[in-house]
Write a protein that holds these residues in place. Structure first.
Motif, PDB file in Angstrom:
ATOM      1  N   TRP A 142       2.643   1.373  -3.722  1.00 17.46           N
ATOM      2  CA  TRP A 142       1.908   1.426  -5.001  1.00 17.46           C
ATOM      3  C   TRP A 142       0.489   1.987  -4.919  1.00 17.46           C
ATOM      4  N   GLU A 143       0.026   2.327  -3.744  1.00 18.75           N
ATOM      5  CA  GLU A 143      -1.368   2.778  -3.641  1.00 18.75           C
ATOM      6  C   GLU A 143      -1.633   4.011  -4.498  1.00 18.75           C
ATOM      7  N   ASN A 144      -0.658   4.914  -4.582  1.00 19.11           N
ATOM      8  CA  ASN A 144      -0.856   6.141  -5.369  1.00 19.11           C
ATOM      9  C   ASN A 144      -0.805   5.895  -6.882  1.00 19.11           C
TER      10      ASN A 144
ATOM     11  N   GLN B 191      -8.790  -3.269  -6.203  1.00 18.23           N
ATOM     12  CA  GLN B 191      -7.600  -2.581  -5.690  1.00 18.23           C
ATOM     13  C   GLN B 191      -6.566  -3.592  -5.197  1.00 18.23           C
ATOM     14  N   GLN B 192      -7.030  -4.600  -4.451  1.00 10.38           N
ATOM     15  CA  GLN B 192      -6.100  -5.607  -3.933  1.00 10.38           C
ATOM     16  C   GLN B 192      -5.453  -6.378  -5.071  1.00 10.38           C
TER      17      GLN B 192
ATOM     18  N   LEU C 142      -2.570   3.230  -8.225  1.00 12.56           N
ATOM     19  CA  LEU C 142      -3.673   2.330  -8.540  1.00 12.56           C
ATOM     20  C   LEU C 142      -4.629   2.892  -9.585  1.00 12.56           C
TER      21      LEU C 142
ATOM     22  N   LEU D 215      -2.863  -4.139  -6.696  1.00  6.43           N
ATOM     23  CA  LEU D 215      -1.693  -4.031  -5.814  1.00  6.43           C
ATOM     24  C   LEU D 215      -0.818  -5.272  -5.947  1.00  6.43           C
TER      25      LEU D 215
ATOM     26  N   GLN E 117       0.825  -1.207   0.000  1.00  9.08           N
ATOM     27  CA  GLN E 117       0.000   0.000   0.000  1.00  9.08           C
ATOM     28  C   GLN E 117       0.860   1.257   0.000  1.00  9.08           C
TER      29      GLN E 117
END
Length: 246
Positions: free
Chosen positions: A101-103, A217-218, A105, A221, A98
């Motif tokens: 790489w969250e930004n 999202q998962q 997605l 990721l 998270q």
């Protein structure tokens, strides 16, 4: 050199391990785990997060009392300290994903959306072009339903479902079928089209647009993480075959 592992009468030393890991194809997995450990080494968890992760892990492994914990440690060759670290590993890895790489997605989702969209479609396939043409006209003229003809004439697994396939992601069907579905409107019937050895009759039933919801999202990721991990293995790990001692 002392024994590391004992299987009945057979003892393995440190010198035995590398050839065995290589023989059974375990070295890439070992490299993967080492890279993950390096990546998550500085990930910080709150005491509450650690307690939840530990309880979840111990519950999953059915480590409900000291006897089972002792037996698990003996079987795995771990210390209690190593077990405690292992119980936090999944949590730390998810936090690392998270944070890293969250930004990315949203952009990655837009880039991948064409593959993530799902479709429901009806399919009849036969190796006889003449039969395919006849079936197409019968569906078009509503002489028979698509499902009836698929059950009777289709030569694939879809015959069992009356020709109905899906929902499936657009990257699952044959590329030519995917292209046809992408440019279709719901209810659109395609005339017989040759795809490989088959003549197919195709109708789009439903187009399901992908959403950037928590499961997606998962998944994204995990995709980004696995791509990064494979690149790290290529860049950092070099396996050198051992030569036998003379």
């Amino acid at each position: 050199m002392g024994s590391v592992i004992q299987f009945g009468e057979k003892q393995l030393t440190e010198n035995d391990l590398y050839p065995l890991l290589a023989r059974y194809g375990i070295l890439p997995q070992l490299a993967r785990e080492i890279i993950i450990d390096e990546a998550i080494a500085n990930v910080i968890c709150t005491p509450e997060e650690e307690a939840m992760a530990r309880n979840r892990f111990f519950s999953q492994q059915q480590l409900t009392d000291e006897t089972r914990i002792s037996a698990w440690l003996k079987q795995s060759g771990m210390t209690m300290e190593q077990l405690e670290k292992l119980s936090l590993r999944e949590l730390k890895l998810e936090k690392y994903k998270q944070a890293t790489w969250e930004n990315q997605l949203e952009a990655y989702f837009l880039q991948s959306k064409g593959k993530l969209d799902r479709v429901v479609y009806s399919l009849i396939r036969t190796k006889d072009g003449g039969i395919a043409q006849e079936l197409y006209f019968r569906v078009q003229e509503q002489e028979s339903t698509f499902a009836e003809l698929a059950k009777q004439y289709s030569q694939g697994a879809e015959a069992q479902t009356g020709g109905l396939v899906g929902p499936v992601e657009l990257n699952v069907p044959h590329p030519k079928i995917s292209q046809m579905l992408t440019t279709s409107k719901p209810g659109q019937l395609w005339p017989p089209t040759q795809v490989g050895e088959w003549y197919i009759i195709l109708r789009l039933e439903k187009y399901i647009s992908a959403q950037l919801d928590p499961p997606t999202q998962q998944r994204l990721l995990n995709d980004l993480f696995n791509s990064w991990l494979q690149e790290q293995i290529k860049q950092k790990i070099i396996f050198s075959p051992q030569t036998p001692d003379v």
